[in-house]
Write an enzyme that holds these catalytic residues in place. Structure first.
Site, PDB file in Angstrom:
ATOM      1  N   ASP A 252     -10.153  -4.434  -4.338  1.00  0.00           N
ATOM      2  CA  ASP A 252      -9.492  -3.537  -3.387  1.00  0.00           C
ATOM      3  C   ASP A 252     -10.280  -2.233  -3.266  1.00  0.00           C
ATOM      4  O   ASP A 252     -10.396  -1.482  -4.233  1.00  0.00           O
ATOM      5  CB  ASP A 252      -8.060  -3.259  -3.867  1.00  0.00           C
ATOM      6  CG  ASP A 252      -7.219  -2.564  -2.814  1.00  0.00           C
ATOM      7  OD1 ASP A 252      -7.778  -1.829  -1.969  1.00  0.00           O
ATOM      8  OD2 ASP A 252      -5.993  -2.752  -2.830  1.00  0.00           O
TER       9      ASP A 252
ATOM     10  N   HIS B   2      -8.069  -5.348   0.043  1.00  0.00           N
ATOM     11  CA  HIS B   2      -6.789  -4.683   0.330  1.00  0.00           C
ATOM     12  C   HIS B   2      -6.050  -5.521   1.365  1.00  0.00           C
ATOM     13  O   HIS B   2      -6.104  -5.250   2.572  1.00  0.00           O
ATOM     14  CB  HIS B   2      -7.053  -3.270   0.850  1.00  0.00           C
ATOM     15  CG  HIS B   2      -5.849  -2.393   0.844  1.00  0.00           C
ATOM     16  ND1 HIS B   2      -5.206  -2.014  -0.316  1.00  0.00           N
ATOM     17  CD2 HIS B   2      -5.168  -1.791   1.859  1.00  0.00           C
ATOM     18  CE1 HIS B   2      -4.187  -1.221  -0.014  1.00  0.00           C
ATOM     19  NE2 HIS B   2      -4.139  -1.084   1.296  1.00  0.00           N
TER      20      HIS B   2
ATOM     21  N   SER C 205       0.834  -1.191   0.000  1.00  0.00           N
ATOM     22  CA  SER C 205       0.000   0.000   0.000  1.00  0.00           C
ATOM     23  C   SER C 205       0.882   1.260   0.000  1.00  0.00           C
ATOM     24  O   SER C 205       1.667   1.463  -0.923  1.00  0.00           O
ATOM     25  CB  SER C 205      -0.959  -0.053   1.193  1.00  0.00           C
ATOM     26  OG  SER C 205      -1.994   0.879   1.068  1.00  0.00           O
TER      27      SER C 205
END
Length: 231
Positions: free
Chosen positions: A181, A212, A127
């Site tokens: 996601d 995610h 991320s």
């Protein structure tokens, strides 16, 4: 362009969590966590990821600085940069990205001082951490052994594409993303992979039916990719 592998002496050294899989590791995996997590977040992945035939590795998991995050109402948490907008094109504050890249470069320089050649350093991130890994990779004047970018995107894409060094193109990239996601949209990750390929970087792209997060199939695919680098 200056060689960013030499970080300024004034840069504050990030605290880290470290694990070594054997004595005298000649390889380093430098792994950056996501927003609100810390260096402990991905440490448990080591025994699941590492294969018996690999050489000794040093895993370095740094803690991002604590800063206010605009999108979270100004709450202070560990973050590699401030998130000022949910739109990927404007999400990252450039000053925060630049500062974090310098801090990561300082950690890379420390590994070199420990005797690990840049060609034996893998820079990984999830991320926000993956965004910093990609930003760092495109500015490198000395290629790293590989880049691992999970559930992420290329921040400040227009600027970073323009700043990309010729040497950056020599870095293999593993990118993986969840098709559902809700945090970093799948389309954004896919577009970033395409941008990197257009620059000439060899990108291996994987998609999974998840949100995610990280899944077992992804870890297995990453291990196979790392085996090629570590051979």
């Amino acid at each position: 362009m200056n060689d960013t592998s030499a970080a300024p002496a004034a840069i504050d050294r990030l605290d880290t969590v470290e694990q070594e899989t054997g004595p005298n590791p000649a390889w380093t995996v430098l792994w950056l966590h996501g927003l609100g997590a810390d260096g402990h977040d991905f440490a448990p992945i080591v025994p699941e990821l590492v294969r018996p035939h690999w050489p000794a590795l040093r895993f370095v998991f740094p803690h991002a600085p604590v800063r206010a995050v605009t999108i979270n109402g100004g709450a202070r948490m560990r973050a590699w940069y401030d998130i000022v907008d949910m739109n990927l094109a404007n999400r990252a504050d450039e000053g925060g990205v630049d500062a974090s890249v310098r801090q990561v470069e300082a950690l890379i320089a420390r590994e070199q001082a420990r005797g690990v050649d840049p060609s034996r350093i893998l820079l990984a991130g999830f991320s926000q951490g993956g965004a910093i890994a990609l930003a760092c990779a495109l500015r490198r004047a000395t290629p790293l052994g590989g880049i691992i970018a999970l559930s992420t995107y290329l921040p400040m894409a227009q600027r970073l594409v323009a700043e990309a060094t010729p040497q950056a193109r020599n870095q293999p990239v593993f990118m993986a993303h969840g098709q559902m996601d809700p945090v970093v949209p799948y389309a954004g990750g896919d577009a970033s992979a395409r941008q990197l390929r257009a620059l000439g970087l060899p990108v291996e792209w994987h998609a999974y039916p998840m949100g995610h997060q990280v899944c077992g199939e992804e870890i297995a695919d990453l291990a196979a990719w790392m085996s090629q680098r570590l051979a």
